[in-house]
Design a protein around this motif. Structure first.
Motif, PDB file in Angstrom:
ATOM      1  N   HIS A  66       0.864  -1.106   0.050  1.00  0.00           N
ATOM      2  CA  HIS A  66      -0.191  -0.039  -0.207  1.00  0.00           C
ATOM      3  C   HIS A  66       0.882   1.158   0.156  1.00  0.00           C
ATOM      4  O   HIS A  66       1.806   1.334   0.814  1.00  0.00           O
ATOM      5  CB  HIS A  66      -1.018   0.054   1.246  1.00  0.00           C
ATOM      6  N   ASP A 207      -6.070  -5.281  -0.184  1.00  0.00           N
ATOM      7  CA  ASP A 207      -7.210  -4.589   0.138  1.00  0.00           C
ATOM      8  C   ASP A 207      -7.682  -4.350   1.523  1.00  0.00           C
ATOM      9  O   ASP A 207      -8.854  -3.821   1.860  1.00  0.00           O
ATOM     10  CB  ASP A 207      -8.449  -5.366  -0.705  1.00  0.00           C
ATOM     11  N   THR A 218      -6.410   1.457  -6.910  1.00  0.00           N
ATOM     12  CA  THR A 218      -5.956   0.573  -7.995  1.00  0.00           C
ATOM     13  C   THR A 218      -4.912   1.437  -8.830  1.00  0.00           C
ATOM     14  O   THR A 218      -4.177   0.788  -9.454  1.00  0.00           O
ATOM     15  CB  THR A 218      -6.400  -0.351  -8.539  1.00  0.00           C
ATOM     16  N   ARG A 234      -1.783  -1.249  -3.671  1.00  0.00           N
ATOM     17  CA  ARG A 234      -2.968   0.139  -3.647  1.00  0.00           C
ATOM     18  C   ARG A 234      -2.472   1.164  -3.475  1.00  0.00           C
ATOM     19  O   ARG A 234      -1.364   1.420  -2.514  1.00  0.00           O
ATOM     20  CB  ARG A 234      -4.069  -0.776  -2.343  1.00  0.00           C
TER      21      ARG A 234
END
Length: 612
Positions: A66, A207, A218, A234
């Motif tokens: 992330h 996620d 995304t 992400r």
């Protein structure tokens, strides 16, 4: 197992996914990789030959990075930590930080992007690798690559949209981010995440939005299309940015906000102006051996099919060619040329002595299929030659003539199949300039054009020496060249149109084609047009006059120059869907400058000659 320090900070440890986690990711795929009933469950990763099994409760869930773009300060600590852990040399980086910028002073905005392997749901590197050096593991969903299996063809670096696999010209092999699975097994985040000063990088079950974060998008400006591989990364990016963001590297790409989808899409950045140039020297690339390999393979395949099928079809001039005493020497010359092409292609590998591993992935890899097709064609052609030679020496044994016929049929069938799979190698979504049916028309067009040219170059002198008329031979080969040239030209016309219509990196390639190589591109097109008209004229002219032969000789030179220029441009014009670089790092322009100026001789610059 990886040794955890006693003073390991709390932020370096993974957080448990928890019972309320998502079952599906953003692409609709299962986050759980396997269940307890699978035979893979509870297996050791054998890291450093350690049979222990990690106790991470989320071991069989897809993990990913992330990245909070708002927090990244571009310090490159993640790069340094990654390279230190993996003992990478200066010219190899599994993780890279690039950036895009937009706006004007004082409202200038910059977004840094830190990127490594995204351990995709549908890893194209795994399917494309001919040696099967890649494996997607149930553990953490990690896509791991074994450099010891790799033979350095670099095809994975072509198909990956994110520039994750790194080809090392020194070692002659590819390596990449391994998700730090040794750290994950003991509950630690990857080294790059633990080293991030701005808390921009995070890691966990995909996620699952990290603490104090609101988004798990995304895409982000500068990030390639996600539909190619479904990458497991992400983003969060909440700060407002201009509608247009530019790259600072030499690539003529910028990102424009689509008013309907609100996504940033790559468009042409005319930073080099619209001046047409020659840049002949820039046509050279590390793919030069492939230029020769593809052209020779297509010429040899086309020439044999024309002779063999033409003879079977009862075409009189081809029957004379096959019946000629020069037919066997012609086959020998073709075998020698194809052997040279195969040698150059093999030496293009980082580890040429491991060439036999190219057959390992016939199920998925177009490289494996091309190699298999070329191998069948080459060996069939060799068997055809040997059988005909033995048939001449042993006329009382009809078996050799039968073997020559069977091997000839096999070569005539396998040749086009090999060229078809050769074209499939380049149908790569991450390289839009190649991903067009024009590649097929160009390759098969060259089969017809160069194959006919090869027949004429060998047999016109033979016919003249034997006081035979060359009129029919020149007319037929001219007609076959017209077919090939028209097929290639038609593909080029639609290719240029579609590149502009479809936009994105394909349009950028077209811009480079008409600017950086504008005059060279114009020369190729003019030669193609001239060759079509001259070939049409020669196909209607009956006669063996000196003028006809002179024009034919000029046509041969013109076609060869056109073919070499066109194929060289084919390799240098492709613009991949890679991440943006920085001013110095991952910048093709600076890399070229470093090699020209001698900076590449300094290891700390991180650039070496692009050869192996």
């Amino acid at each position: 197992m990886f040794q955890v320090r006693n003073d390991e900070p709390a932020y370096a440890f993974l957080n448990s996914d928890g019972p309320m986690a998502n079952k599906k990711n953003s692409y609709g795929n299962n986050i759980q990789t396997i269940d307890e009933s699978s035979e893979l469950y509870g297996k050791s990763l054998n890291i450093n030959n350690d049979p222990a099994v990690g106790e991470n409760p989320d071991r069989y869930k897809q993990h990913g990075f992330h990245f909070t773009a708002d927090n990244c300060i571009g310090c490159h600590s993640c790069e340094a930590a990654c390279s230190e852990k993996n003992d990478n040399p200066a010219h190899i980086a599994f993780r890279s930080v690039g950036y895009v910028e937009g706006g004007t002073y004082p409202d200038y905005k910059r977004i840094n992007i830190s990127m490594a392997c995204n351990h995709c749901d549908d890893p194209v590197c795994l399917k494309g690798c001919p040696t099967r050096a890649y494996t997607k593991y149930a553990e953490y969903g990690a896509v791991l690559q074994d450099p010891d299996i790799c033979f350095g063809c670099g095809y994975c670096t072509w198909v990956c949209p994110y520039n994750a696999p790194q080809l090392d010209p020194v070692k002659g092999q590819v390596s990449k981010c391994n998700m730090c699975v040794d750290r994950l097994e003991v509950g630690l985040k990857p080294a790059c995440v633990s080293a991030c000063l701005g808390n921009a990088l995070n890691f966990g079950v995909i996620d699952t939005i990290p603490e104090n974060r609101q988004q798990a998008k995304t895409d982000i400006p500068g990030f390639p299309r996600t539909d190619i591989t479904n990458p497991n990364i992400r983003f969060q990016q909440t700060k407002s940015i201009p509608n247009e963001m530019s790259r600072t590297d030499s690539m003529s790409v910028k990102y424009h906000k689509n008013s309907k989808s609100t996504q940033y899409e790559p468009v042409v950045d005319r930073k080099k102006g619209i001046k047409r140039s020659w840049n002949i020297s820039k046509l050279r690339s590390r793919e030069d051996p492939l230029v020769i390999f593809t052209l020779i393979s297509q010429a040899v395949t086309g020439a044999f099919i024309m002779m063999f099928v033409g003879n079977l079809a009862g075409i009189e001039v081809m029957q004379k060619v096959v019946a000629s005493a020069a037919y066997l020497p012609m086959i020998f010359i073709m075998l020698a040329l194809e052997m040279l092409a195969l040698f150059l292609s093999t030496m293009h590998l980082g580890k040429p002595h491991r060439f036999y591993r190219a057959f390992n992935n016939l199920r998925y890899s177009p490289v494996s299929r091309e190699v298999a097709g070329i191998a069948v064609f080459f060996n069939s052609l060799g068997a055809h030659f040997l059988a005909l030679l033995l048939a001449l020496q042993l006329p009382d044994m009809p078996l050799w003539q039968q073997i020559a016929g069977v091997s000839g049929y096999l070569a005539a069938l396998s040749g086009p199949v090999a060229i078809y799979f050769m074209h499939k190698i380049y149908r790569i979504e991450a390289r839009p300039y190649w991903n067009h049916w024009q590649v097929l028309t160009a390759f098969f067009g060259n089969m017809s054009t160069l194959g006919a040219l090869m027949i004429a170059v060998i047999f016109v002198p033979v016919f003249l020496y034997n006081a035979q008329s060359v009129s029919s031979l020149l007319q037929l080969t001219s007609l076959l060249m017209v077919v090939g040239l028209l097929a290639e030209g038609t593909g080029h016309i639609f290719h240029a149109r579609d590149l502009n219509v479809q936009g994105r990196e394909g349009a950028v390639s077209y811009y480079e084609q008409v600017s950086t190589f504008g005059k060279t591109y114009l020369l190729r097109n003019m030669l193609l047009l001239a060759n079509v008209f001259v070939s049409i004229a020669l196909s209607f002219i009956a006669g063996d006059s000196l003028l006809t032969l002179i024009v034919w000789g000029m046509l041969v030179l013109s076609v060869l120059v056109m073919a070499i220029i066109g194929r060289a441009m084919f390799y240098v014009l492709v613009v991949p869907t890679t991440m943006p670089g920085a001013f110095f790092w991952k910048n093709r322009g600076f890399e070229a400058h470093a090699r020209e100026s001698g900076l590449a001789q300094m290891p700390q610059v991180g650039i070496i000659d692009d050869t192996h």
